[in-house]
Design a protein around this motif. Structure first.
Motif, PDB file in Angstrom:
ATOM      1  N   PHE A 161       0.826  -1.203   0.000  1.00  0.00           N
ATOM      2  CA  PHE A 161       0.000   0.000   0.000  1.00  0.00           C
ATOM      3  C   PHE A 161       0.863   1.257   0.000  1.00  0.00           C
ATOM      4  O   PHE A 161       0.479   2.277  -0.587  1.00  0.00           O
ATOM      5  N   ALA A 162       2.016   1.196   0.640  1.00  0.00           N
ATOM      6  CA  ALA A 162       2.923   2.343   0.623  1.00  0.00           C
ATOM      7  C   ALA A 162       3.387   2.627  -0.802  1.00  0.00           C
ATOM      8  O   ALA A 162       3.427   3.790  -1.238  1.00  0.00           O
ATOM      9  N   ARG A 163       3.738   1.587  -1.542  1.00  0.00           N
ATOM     10  CA  ARG A 163       4.183   1.764  -2.922  1.00  0.00           C
ATOM     11  C   ARG A 163       3.061   2.332  -3.799  1.00  0.00           C
ATOM     12  O   ARG A 163       3.281   3.247  -4.594  1.00  0.00           O
ATOM     13  N   VAL A 164       1.872   1.749  -3.687  1.00  0.00           N
ATOM     14  CA  VAL A 164       0.742   2.203  -4.507  1.00  0.00           C
ATOM     15  C   VAL A 164       0.383   3.648  -4.177  1.00  0.00           C
ATOM     16  O   VAL A 164       0.171   4.476  -5.076  1.00  0.00           O
ATOM     17  N   ALA A 165       0.314   3.981  -2.883  1.00  0.00           N
ATOM     18  CA  ALA A 165      -0.038   5.340  -2.472  1.00  0.00           C
ATOM     19  C   ALA A 165       1.018   6.345  -2.920  1.00  0.00           C
ATOM     20  O   ALA A 165       0.695   7.444  -3.387  1.00  0.00           O
ATOM     21  N   ARG A 166       2.289   5.997  -2.798  1.00  0.00           N
ATOM     22  CA  ARG A 166       3.361   6.913  -3.197  1.00  0.00           C
ATOM     23  C   ARG A 166       3.323   7.175  -4.698  1.00  0.00           C
ATOM     24  O   ARG A 166       3.438   8.322  -5.144  1.00  0.00           O
ATOM     25  N   ALA A 167       3.194   6.112  -5.502  1.00  0.00           N
ATOM     26  CA  ALA A 167       3.164   6.283  -6.956  1.00  0.00           C
ATOM     27  C   ALA A 167       1.997   7.166  -7.396  1.00  0.00           C
ATOM     28  O   ALA A 167       2.155   8.046  -8.253  1.00  0.00           O
ATOM     29  N   SER A 168       0.835   6.969  -6.796  1.00  0.00           N
ATOM     30  CA  SER A 168      -0.330   7.788  -7.154  1.00  0.00           C
ATOM     31  C   SER A 168      -0.159   9.222  -6.677  1.00  0.00           C
ATOM     32  O   SER A 168      -0.537  10.170  -7.377  1.00  0.00           O
ATOM     33  N   THR A 169       0.422   9.399  -5.499  1.00  0.00           N
ATOM     34  CA  THR A 169       0.629  10.749  -4.959  1.00  0.00           C
ATOM     35  C   THR A 169       1.620  11.532  -5.811  1.00  0.00           C
ATOM     36  O   THR A 169       1.449  12.740  -6.033  1.00  0.00           O
ATOM     37  N   LEU A 170       2.655  10.875  -6.313  1.00  0.00           N
ATOM     38  CA  LEU A 170       3.635  11.554  -7.162  1.00  0.00           C
ATOM     39  C   LEU A 170       2.994  12.130  -8.416  1.00  0.00           C
ATOM     40  O   LEU A 170       3.387  13.203  -8.896  1.00  0.00           O
ATOM     41  N   SER A 171       2.003  11.449  -8.960  1.00  0.00           N
ATOM     42  CA  SER A 171       1.339  11.954 -10.163  1.00  0.00           C
ATOM     43  C   SER A 171       0.317  13.037  -9.844  1.00  0.00           C
ATOM     44  O   SER A 171       0.097  13.943 -10.645  1.00  0.00           O
ATOM     45  N   VAL A 172      -0.284  12.974  -8.649  1.00  0.00           N
ATOM     46  CA  VAL A 172      -1.308  13.951  -8.287  1.00  0.00           C
ATOM     47  C   VAL A 172      -0.694  15.267  -7.818  1.00  0.00           C
ATOM     48  O   VAL A 172      -1.226  16.347  -8.109  1.00  0.00           O
ATOM     49  N   ARG A 173       0.418  15.224  -7.138  1.00  0.00           N
ATOM     50  CA  ARG A 173       0.979  16.434  -6.534  1.00  0.00           C
ATOM     51  C   ARG A 173       1.455  17.452  -7.566  1.00  0.00           C
ATOM     52  O   ARG A 173       1.653  18.623  -7.237  1.00  0.00           O
ATOM     53  N   VAL A 174       1.651  17.024  -8.825  1.00  0.00           N
ATOM     54  CA  VAL A 174       2.089  17.953  -9.870  1.00  0.00           C
ATOM     55  C   VAL A 174       0.917  18.493 -10.684  1.00  0.00           C
ATOM     56  O   VAL A 174       1.132  19.235 -11.645  1.00  0.00           O
ATOM     57  N   GLU A 175      -0.289  18.128 -10.310  1.00  0.00           N
ATOM     58  CA  GLU A 175      -1.461  18.627 -11.036  1.00  0.00           C
ATOM     59  C   GLU A 175      -1.655  20.117 -10.767  1.00  0.00           C
ATOM     60  O   GLU A 175      -1.302  20.622  -9.687  1.00  0.00           O
ATOM     61  N   PRO A 176      -2.228  20.853 -11.726  1.00  0.00           N
ATOM     62  CA  PRO A 176      -2.399  22.303 -11.571  1.00  0.00           C
ATOM     63  C   PRO A 176      -3.210  22.705 -10.347  1.00  0.00           C
ATOM     64  O   PRO A 176      -2.890  23.699  -9.681  1.00  0.00           O
ATOM     65  N   TYR A 177      -4.273  21.941 -10.027  1.00  0.00           N
ATOM     66  CA  TYR A 177      -5.110  22.344  -8.908  1.00  0.00           C
ATOM     67  C   TYR A 177      -4.371  22.243  -7.571  1.00  0.00           C
ATOM     68  O   TYR A 177      -4.647  22.994  -6.646  1.00  0.00           O
TER      69      TYR A 177
ATOM     70  N   GLY B  42      -2.340  19.743   5.182  1.00  0.00           N
ATOM     71  CA  GLY B  42      -3.363  18.787   5.596  1.00  0.00           C
ATOM     72  C   GLY B  42      -4.619  18.892   4.757  1.00  0.00           C
ATOM     73  O   GLY B  42      -5.208  17.875   4.357  1.00  0.00           O
ATOM     74  N   TYR B  43      -5.033  20.105   4.448  1.00  0.00           N
ATOM     75  CA  TYR B  43      -6.235  20.299   3.625  1.00  0.00           C
ATOM     76  C   TYR B  43      -5.996  19.790   2.208  1.00  0.00           C
ATOM     77  O   TYR B  43      -6.874  19.162   1.596  1.00  0.00           O
ATOM     78  N   ILE B  44      -4.799  20.077   1.660  1.00  0.00           N
ATOM     79  CA  ILE B  44      -4.492  19.624   0.299  1.00  0.00           C
ATOM     80  C   ILE B  44      -4.513  18.096   0.229  1.00  0.00           C
ATOM     81  O   ILE B  44      -5.064  17.506  -0.712  1.00  0.00           O
ATOM     82  N   LEU B  45      -3.924  17.457   1.227  1.00  0.00           N
ATOM     83  CA  LEU B  45      -3.912  15.995   1.240  1.00  0.00           C
ATOM     84  C   LEU B  45      -5.324  15.420   1.338  1.00  0.00           C
ATOM     85  O   LEU B  45      -5.664  14.464   0.636  1.00  0.00           O
ATOM     86  N   ALA B  46      -6.131  16.007   2.213  1.00  0.00           N
ATOM     87  CA  ALA B  46      -7.480  15.483   2.432  1.00  0.00           C
ATOM     88  C   ALA B  46      -8.431  15.823   1.292  1.00  0.00           C
ATOM     89  O   ALA B  46      -9.301  15.016   0.939  1.00  0.00           O
ATOM     90  N   ARG B  47      -8.259  17.003   0.707  1.00  0.00           N
ATOM     91  CA  ARG B  47      -9.209  17.480  -0.307  1.00  0.00           C
ATOM     92  C   ARG B  47      -8.820  17.107  -1.728  1.00  0.00           C
ATOM     93  O   ARG B  47      -9.686  16.818  -2.565  1.00  0.00           O
ATOM     94  N   HIS B  48      -7.538  17.069  -2.032  1.00  0.00           N
ATOM     95  CA  HIS B  48      -7.097  16.858  -3.408  1.00  0.00           C
ATOM     96  C   HIS B  48      -6.359  15.546  -3.630  1.00  0.00           C
ATOM     97  O   HIS B  48      -6.582  14.880  -4.646  1.00  0.00           O
ATOM     98  N   VAL B  49      -5.478  15.172  -2.703  1.00  0.00           N
ATOM     99  CA  VAL B  49      -4.635  14.001  -2.945  1.00  0.00           C
ATOM    100  C   VAL B  49      -5.388  12.699  -2.682  1.00  0.00           C
ATOM    101  O   VAL B  49      -5.508  11.848  -3.572  1.00  0.00           O
ATOM    102  N   LEU B  50      -5.894  12.530  -1.466  1.00  0.00           N
ATOM    103  CA  LEU B  50      -6.523  11.257  -1.105  1.00  0.00           C
ATOM    104  C   LEU B  50      -7.710  10.883  -2.003  1.00  0.00           C
ATOM    105  O   LEU B  50      -7.805   9.726  -2.436  1.00  0.00           O
ATOM    106  N   PRO B  51      -8.634  11.810  -2.320  1.00  0.00           N
ATOM    107  CA  PRO B  51      -9.735  11.413  -3.212  1.00  0.00           C
ATOM    108  C   PRO B  51      -9.262  10.962  -4.589  1.00  0.00           C
ATOM    109  O   PRO B  51      -9.904  10.112  -5.214  1.00  0.00           O
ATOM    110  N   ASN B  52      -8.156  11.517  -5.072  1.00  0.00           N
ATOM    111  CA  ASN B  52      -7.698  11.196  -6.422  1.00  0.00           C
ATOM    112  C   ASN B  52      -6.800   9.963  -6.485  1.00  0.00           C
ATOM    113  O   ASN B  52      -6.456   9.511  -7.581  1.00  0.00           O
ATOM    114  N   ILE B  53      -6.412   9.434  -5.339  1.00  0.00           N
ATOM    115  CA  ILE B  53      -5.638   8.194  -5.335  1.00  0.00           C
ATOM    116  C   ILE B  53      -6.459   7.040  -4.766  1.00  0.00           C
ATOM    117  O   ILE B  53      -5.946   5.938  -4.580  1.00  0.00           O
ATOM    118  N   ALA B  54      -7.732   7.286  -4.505  1.00  0.00           N
ATOM    119  CA  ALA B  54      -8.572   6.260  -3.876  1.00  0.00           C
ATOM    120  C   ALA B  54      -8.799   5.059  -4.791  1.00  0.00           C
ATOM    121  O   ALA B  54      -8.887   3.920  -4.311  1.00  0.00           O
TER     122      ALA B  54
END
Length: 294
Positions: A159-175, A187-199
């Motif tokens: 799960f660490a590998r899967v979460a990291r790979a998805s987070t690396l692609s999401v963190r460079v998004e414009p939003y 904390g807000y960015i992780l909860a609002r933008h990162v976690l929903p998009n790597i679910a």
């Protein structure tokens, strides 16, 4: 209807239009019912010894036959499925919480945090899953709690590998960049933008990990390091049947069939979820659905 709503509707249609996924969902629903109500639906007590009825084949009285002590195999399989599901859910929940936390923090922060966390994950990946679980159980002692912890630890790196790979692609998004420039907290960015998009990938991985957790628990119990007697477990039931294979085939077949059906259902359901949640797979699934209609 918004694009998000259209996507959800399309996803549900794809999921419902896949007969294999629906059959696996029905099987998993039945497994959940058994896991919740096994103690009430089991026709006999799991440790009710009836030596005169030992090694009797499947009949109207004992649908799955009896074991070498006259105990009802059906009742023991039902309660063993309940125990296996408890171990699988608890261990995978532990792996999700710890693994996703490590992966998201490593992927979002980067730098030395990413390097340290991922090197620890790489070290854990260097050990075969079952071997690492055996080592943990051997150190802490056999039992259901230790089994949950051992399986949870060995699946955390996945799960660490899967979460990291998805987070690396999401963190460079414009939003995400816009949120940072506006001074939004991490904390807000992780909860609002990162976690929903790597679910999506995490949900698929959870389904597949539940299947492998069932297998891991059965393997540990087969080796005598998992759930301890007199509590029934599918792996231990198969181990106990070794000396009676030619006399009482049902002692091994029904516990083995339970493992097979549960693992297959989780895997097929995970494949169906991947077709829906992965954009590339969803496009292929949509094309196939349109071809079937034509």
């Amino acid at each position: 209807m918004t694009d998000a709503e259209n996507t959800r509707v399309t996803s549900w249609r794809l999921l419902l239009s896949n007969p294999v996924t629906m059959v696996s969902a029905v099987l998993l629903a039945a497994v959940v019912v058994i896991a919740v109500a096994a103690q009430w639906i089991a026709p006999y007590g799991v440790n009710d010894v009836d030596v005169p009825s030992a090694l009797r084949g499947p009949s109207a009285q004992h649908w799955f036959g009896t074991d070498e002590l006259g105990r009802d195999v059906l009742s023991r399989v039902l309660v063993a499925v309940q125990a296996s599901m408890q171990v699988a859910v608890a261990s995978v929940a532990f792996a999700v919480v710890v693994g996703v936390t490590v992966g998201v923090v490593a992927g979002y922060r980067g730098g030395w945090v990413d390097t340290v966390f991922m090197r620890v994950v790489d070290v854990m990946f260097a050990f075969p899953v079952l071997l690492l679980a055996l080592a943990i159980v051997a150190i802490l002692g056999p039992g259901i709690t230790t089994t949950m912890l051992a399986i949870g630890v060995v699946y955390t790196p996945i799960f660490a590998r899967v979460a990291r790979a998805s987070t690396l692609s999401v963190r460079v998004e414009p939003y995400v960049a816009v949120s940072r420039t506006m001074g939004t907290g991490h904390g807000y960015i992780l909860a609002r933008h990162v976690l929903p998009n790597i679910a999506g990938p995490l949900i698929v991985q959870t389904s597949l990990s539940l299947a492998f957790a069932i297998l891991s628990e059965a393997a540990l119990s087969f080796l005598g390091l998992g759930i301890q007697p007199p509590e029934p477990s599918l792996g231990r039931m198969i181990f106990d049947s070794q000396g009676f294979v030619t006399l009482a085939w049902w002692m091994a077949v029904f516990p083995g069939a339970a493992i097979f059906v549960i693992v297959l259902a989780f895997n097929l359901f995970g494949d169906g979820l991947r077709d829906v949640l992965d954009p590339k797979q969803r496009s292929v699934a949509e094309i196939r659905r349109m071809e079937r209609r034509q």
